[in-house]
Design an enzyme around this catalytic site. Structure first.
Site, mmCIF file in Angstrom:
data_model
loop_
_atom_site.group_PDB
_atom_site.id
_atom_site.type_symbol
_atom_site.label_atom_id
_atom_site.label_comp_id
_atom_site.label_asym_id
_atom_site.label_seq_id
_atom_site.Cartn_x
_atom_site.Cartn_y
_atom_site.Cartn_z
ATOM 1 N N ASP A 46 -14.986 2.970 -21.007
ATOM 2 C CA ASP A 46 -15.021 3.907 -22.148
ATOM 3 C C ASP A 46 -16.130 4.935 -21.972
ATOM 4 O O ASP A 46 -15.976 6.099 -22.319
ATOM 5 C CB ASP A 46 -15.239 3.149 -23.461
ATOM 6 C CG ASP A 46 -14.024 2.308 -23.825
ATOM 7 O OD1 ASP A 46 -12.964 2.516 -23.203
ATOM 8 O OD2 ASP A 46 -14.144 1.444 -24.712
ATOM 9 N N GLU A 122 13.077 -5.990 -0.532
ATOM 10 C CA GLU A 122 12.238 -5.651 -1.697
ATOM 11 C C GLU A 122 12.847 -6.232 -2.958
ATOM 12 O O GLU A 122 14.068 -6.361 -3.041
ATOM 13 C CB GLU A 122 12.208 -4.121 -1.868
ATOM 14 C CG GLU A 122 11.788 -3.399 -0.625
ATOM 15 C CD GLU A 122 11.960 -1.874 -0.760
ATOM 16 O OE1 GLU A 122 12.312 -1.397 -1.852
ATOM 17 O OE2 GLU A 122 11.727 -1.198 0.247
ATOM 18 N N LYS A 124 14.537 -6.110 -6.434
ATOM 19 C CA LYS A 124 15.304 -5.063 -7.121
ATOM 20 C C LYS A 124 14.878 -5.075 -8.589
ATOM 21 O O LYS A 124 15.284 -5.946 -9.361
ATOM 22 C CB LYS A 124 16.803 -5.335 -6.991
ATOM 23 C CG LYS A 124 17.666 -4.221 -7.545
ATOM 24 C CD LYS A 124 19.116 -4.456 -7.165
ATOM 25 C CE LYS A 124 20.015 -3.305 -7.582
ATOM 26 N NZ LYS A 124 19.976 -3.001 -8.997
ATOM 27 N N ASP A 126 14.559 -4.449 -12.339
ATOM 28 C CA ASP A 126 15.572 -4.133 -13.335
ATOM 29 C C ASP A 126 14.986 -3.186 -14.371
ATOM 30 O O ASP A 126 14.654 -3.582 -15.490
ATOM 31 C CB ASP A 126 16.057 -5.437 -13.989
ATOM 32 C CG ASP A 126 17.370 -5.237 -14.705
ATOM 33 O OD1 ASP A 126 17.964 -4.149 -14.556
ATOM 34 O OD2 ASP A 126 17.803 -6.162 -15.404
ATOM 35 N N TYR A 231 9.481 3.030 -4.316
ATOM 36 C CA TYR A 231 10.063 2.306 -3.195
ATOM 37 C C TYR A 231 10.800 3.147 -2.163
ATOM 38 O O TYR A 231 11.305 2.609 -1.193
ATOM 39 C CB TYR A 231 10.970 1.180 -3.690
ATOM 40 C CG TYR A 231 11.930 1.563 -4.804
ATOM 41 C CD1 TYR A 231 12.925 2.500 -4.602
ATOM 42 C CD2 TYR A 231 11.829 0.959 -6.055
ATOM 43 C CE1 TYR A 231 13.798 2.841 -5.619
ATOM 44 C CE2 TYR A 231 12.702 1.290 -7.077
ATOM 45 C CZ TYR A 231 13.692 2.234 -6.855
ATOM 46 O OH TYR A 231 14.543 2.575 -7.854
ATOM 47 N N LYS A 318 22.422 -9.645 -5.390
ATOM 48 C CA LYS A 318 22.180 -9.912 -6.808
ATOM 49 C C LYS A 318 21.849 -11.387 -7.042
ATOM 50 O O LYS A 318 22.523 -12.269 -6.512
ATOM 51 C CB LYS A 318 23.422 -9.525 -7.637
ATOM 52 C CG LYS A 318 23.751 -8.049 -7.568
ATOM 53 C CD LYS A 318 22.756 -7.218 -8.345
ATOM 54 C CE LYS A 318 23.056 -7.249 -9.797
ATOM 55 N NZ LYS A 318 23.515 -6.028 -10.374
ATOM 56 N N CYS A 409 9.802 -19.609 -48.803
ATOM 57 C CA CYS A 409 8.980 -19.964 -47.651
ATOM 58 C C CYS A 409 9.041 -21.478 -47.418
ATOM 59 O O CYS A 409 8.768 -22.249 -48.338
ATOM 60 C CB CYS A 409 7.537 -19.534 -47.901
ATOM 61 S SG CYS A 409 6.415 -20.124 -46.625
ATOM 62 N N CYS A 412 5.214 -22.943 -48.099
ATOM 63 C CA CYS A 412 4.547 -22.993 -49.401
ATOM 64 C C CYS A 412 5.505 -22.844 -50.575
ATOM 65 O O CYS A 412 5.094 -22.944 -51.727
ATOM 66 C CB CYS A 412 3.461 -21.920 -49.470
ATOM 67 S SG CYS A 412 4.131 -20.252 -49.524
ATOM 68 N N CYS A 427 6.695 -13.945 -46.324
ATOM 69 C CA CYS A 427 6.125 -14.730 -47.409
ATOM 70 C C CYS A 427 4.856 -13.993 -47.850
ATOM 71 O O CYS A 427 3.930 -13.841 -47.063
ATOM 72 C CB CYS A 427 5.774 -16.135 -46.916
ATOM 73 S SG CYS A 427 4.706 -17.020 -48.056
HETATM 74 S S1 IVH Z 1 16.458 1.945 -3.196
HETATM 75 C C1 IVH Z 1 19.771 4.308 -1.452
HETATM 76 N N1 IVH Z 1 14.856 0.004 -3.870
HETATM 77 O O1 IVH Z 1 18.576 -0.218 -8.066
HETATM 78 C C2 IVH Z 1 18.630 3.507 -1.955
HETATM 79 N N2 IVH Z 1 16.427 0.769 -5.491
HETATM 80 O O2 IVH Z 1 21.660 -0.110 -7.633
HETATM 81 C C3 IVH Z 1 18.747 3.301 -3.398
HETATM 82 N N3 IVH Z 1 16.267 -0.363 -7.664
HETATM 83 O O3 IVH Z 1 19.334 3.154 -8.584
HETATM 84 C C4 IVH Z 1 17.548 2.910 -4.091
HETATM 85 N N4 IVH Z 1 14.604 -1.684 -7.119
HETATM 86 O O4 IVH Z 1 17.209 2.254 -9.723
HETATM 87 C C5 IVH Z 1 15.865 0.797 -4.270
HETATM 88 N N5 IVH Z 1 13.337 -1.682 -4.335
HETATM 89 C C6 IVH Z 1 14.338 -0.885 -4.729
HETATM 90 C C7 IVH Z 1 14.889 -0.949 -6.026
HETATM 91 C C8 IVH Z 1 15.952 -0.106 -6.377
HETATM 92 C C9 IVH Z 1 15.437 -1.318 -8.084
HETATM 93 C C10 IVH Z 1 17.333 0.241 -8.503
HETATM 94 C C11 IVH Z 1 17.389 1.748 -8.422
HETATM 95 C C12 IVH Z 1 18.761 2.076 -7.922
HETATM 96 C C13 IVH Z 1 19.524 0.817 -8.189
HETATM 97 C C14 IVH Z 1 20.617 0.665 -7.144
#
Ligand code: IVH
Length: 677
Positions: A46, A122, A124, A126, A231, A318, A409, A412, A427
């Site tokens: 700060d 990597e 993925k 969400d 990424y 997936k 409640c 109480c 409450c």
């Molecule tokens: S690479 C052609 N890397 O997943 C390469 N995508 O279904 C495309 N996503 O639209 C993207 N983690 O929003 C890549 N490590 C990752 C990711 C990633 C999440 C998402 C991204 C993309 C979707 C593809």
């Protein structure tokens, strides 16, 4: 100092200090928001920001767009501009099992004329796909993925993301893709706050992120802990030979990149990595719906090319959905700290991704009514952003009567109320409702508040039952003898609790106390801002007594970050006879904190420290910090010592002396926590 053109000239040393402050704050932001490992206290942080603000106020011509003060510098807009990109953001084809993945690998290998590719695996994430553009090292554009070719210009919103640097160390121009998301824990806190405030909670972190990035007012975005991980370096082959080199460069530039990325070769190796994620998935702080597998070499990527929709060099794997069905046995009503009566589903126990689930969350009574839940329904559960699974839908309805929201409640018996515009049932019997008292005591002594170790829910329940606690102020009246009279307490445990309470009495700053009281809408940030403004409770109480609630509201409204809702909530708490009584009792029990200043001696005022052993930083620095916080430092341990800060290889003499005098020994990390109020 005016120059030839009548502009104010900026002295070189001021400019240098200014640039240094910006760099330092950016680095501390990175450590805090990206590494989760701050190296300075909130107060020091700060102070850096305050110094920066002061310089900018004095030399406004010096302000640069990458200053941290400019993160939320943009006014609300009515519509996002469109961004049309040259390189479209493709999506990925999905695989779900070993056979699918093997087929992908075989296609890749065939495409490369039999060469063995190196893969990068990597998580993925969400979240919401984004793209950031740096021009000459400065963050110039931030956009959503949109339909791949056209996205929304959300630069003002992404500028508020603290882990995203506004400027890079090199003056490089690059486009980088990534994901914006909310960590599971942040999401859960955010939803909890929304429920408490009577607002509709978000379904999952992904929806919450999407909703946040669509906000037209960047100030709303800045309030939410959105994070970003990058990424893909677009046109990466301009810079590097392969993707992993690009990722390393992204990380080195101070940009956020996942630390859970692995490279591997060939299918067996790849599948082993994929398999290892079955268990690792839960350890990620954010929701991941799978893995992304990418060919590492840019030359090989070019060779493989893309179909109309997907690149041929990458695929998603997936994870299995975390859903299961079971029977709804009952709906339980719990009344929390703020009086909100929340429904919880009691279920026929069922396994869901490795744990046995017996209860599931239901956000509020609107959700119960909307789903038309009845005892005996088969319901679908999903483990998404929250640690406890949520009831998503009814898959088979029973013939029982639908559950109705409670009218009273369960703790109480007071009738429940629903405030206008709120979905929550509350409450209103605040201080006399046992359930609210129980949760308030546990909250008050929780780690984020006054940190009274050993006073959790179970103990609080016991002490309330025994009549020792009727409000949070009573905590400070607890005597060792009365604890010893209770079952489950012995000499050591009773002494420990009394000591913990004693420490809390001494360490309670006004900010911590205000936050711990659980005043509606007052979180720790607001509480600290109020404390910095008022310094002592007295001044607020005097204003209240002399001029009334509105004067207190007006007084609090001048504080940066305090709006009408918070100001009124604080004023009403102090004006409420029950709230006032708690405050008066706390003061009578010696809990009457003031912010550190010369007279009061600081948050550690009155304490004595002894520092010993090898520490991770210069001893002088530690001593300076102790003294700055108002405490004394001595060379030896005596009965007057409050804490012995013990580094590595602490000598036996000091430890024995500490033991003899009952002095608490703390580690360097604990010391940091102690100073971090
Ligand atoms: S690479 C052609 N890397 O997943 C390469 N995508 O279904 C495309 N996503 O639209 C993207 N983690 O929003 C890549 N490590 C990752 C990711 C990633 C999440 C998402 C991204 C993309 C979707 C593809």
């Amino acid at each position: 100092m005016l120059d030839f053109f009548g502009h104010m000239t900026i002295p070189v040393d001021i400019r240098t200090r200014y640039d240094q402050l910006i760099r330092d704050i950016a680095e501390h932001d990175r450590r805090y928001y990206e590494d989760n490992r701050p190296t300075i206290s909130d107060r020091e942080y700060d102070l850096l920001n305050a110094e920066l603000k002061a310089l900018e106020a004095q030399f406004s011509a010096m302000v640069v767009p990458w200053s941290p003060t400019q993160r939320v510098g943009h006014a609300p807009i009515s519509e996002f501009a469109k961004v049309v990109r040259a390189v479209p953001m493709l999506s990925l084809d999905n695989t779900y099992d070993e056979a699918d993945l093997r087929a992908f690998h075989e296609r890749v290998q065939k495409g490369l004329g039999g060469d063995m590719p190196t893969y990068v695996v990597e998580p993925k994430i969400d979240g919401i796909g984004i793209e950031v553009t740096y021009e000459d090292g400065v963050l110039a554009l931030g956009a959503t993925r949109g339909d791949g070719r056209t996205g929304d210009d959300i630069t003002a919103n992404l500028r508020t993301v603290r882990s995203l640097p506004l400027r890079l160390p090199e003056r490089v121009s690059a486009i980088i893709r990534g994901e914006a998301f909310l960590a599971r824990e942040d999401f859960a806190c955010m939803n909890e706050a929304r429920i408490e405030a009577g607002e509709e909670p978000f379904m999952n972190p992904r929806n919450a992120t999407g909703g946040t990035l669509k906000q037209k007012d960047p100030r709303r975005v800045a309030e939410r802990p959105i994070k970003v991980l990058l990424y893909e370096l677009v046109d990466g082959d301009r810079f590097h030979e392969n993707h992993s080199a690009s990722l390393a460069w992204i990380g080195k530039a101070g940009l956020p990149v996942s630390s859970d990325i692995v490279t591997c070769q060939g299918f067996d190796d790849l599948f082993e990595v994929v398999r290892s994620w079955e268990t690792r998935r839960d350890s990620l702080p954010f929701d991941a719906d799978g893995l992304v597998i990418k060919v590492d070499s840019y030359a090989q990527r070019r060779e493989l090319g893309a179909t109309a929709k997907f690149p041929r060099w990458s695929i998603a794997f997936k994870f299995p959905a975390r859903q299961v069905t079971t029977t709804l046995r009952d709906i339980l009503v719990t009344v929390g700290r703020t009086g909100v009566a929340t429904p919880t589903a009691v279920l026929e126990p069922v396994e869901l991704s490795g744990t046995i689930v017996k209860k599931a969350g239901l956000h509020n009574w609107d959700q119960v009514t909307r789903l038309g839940l009845r005892r005996g329904d088969r319901v679908l559960l999903e483990k998404a952003g929250e640690i406890i699974p949520q009831v998503i839908s009814v898959t088979e309805a029973s013939h029982e009567e639908p559950f109705r929201p409670p009218t009273h409640c369960p703790s109480c018996g007071h009738s429940l109320v629903r405030q206008e515009g709120e979905v929550a049932l509350r409450c209103p019997n605040r201080l006399a409702c046992r359930s609210q008292l129980l949760w308030s005591v546990a909250f008050f002594s929780g780690r984020g508040q006054l940190n009274i170790e050993g006073l959790g829910l179970e103990r609080a329940d016991q002490l309330i039952e025994a009549g020792l606690i009727t409000d949070v102020a009573d905590i400070f009246r607890i005597q060792k003898d009365s604890l010893l009279a209770l079952p489950g307490f012995a000499e050591v445990s009773a002494q420990k609790l009394v000591d913990a309470i004693e420490r809390a009495r001494g360490a309670a700053t006004l900010g911590r106390l205000l936050a711990a009281l659980g005043i509606p809408h007052v979180g720790s940030v607001a509480a600290r801002a109020i404390a910095a403004h008022c310094r002592k409770l007295d001044s607020l109480l005097a204003l209240l007594d002399e001029k009334g609630t509105d004067a207190v509201v007006d007084d609090l409204l001048v504080i940066d970050g305090i709006g009408d809702v918070i100001a009124r909530s604080v004023a009403e708490f102090l004006a409420d006879p029950q709230g006032r009584q708690v405050i008066d009792k706390l003061r009578a029990h010696g809990v009457d904190p003031a912010l550190p200043d010369q007279q009061s001696g600081g948050p550690l005022g009155g304490m004595t420290f002894c520092v010993t052993g090898t520490l991770s930083r210069p001893r002088e620095e530690v001593i300076r910090r102790i003294e700055a916080a108002g405490a004394k430092v001595t060379g030896s341990v005596s009965k007057k010592t409050t804490y012995l800060v013990a580094g590595a290889e602490t000598g036996k003499t000091k430890l024995e002396a500490a033991l003899k005098h009952g002095v608490k020994v703390i580690s360097e990390a604990e010391f940091d926590t102690l100073l971090n109020f």
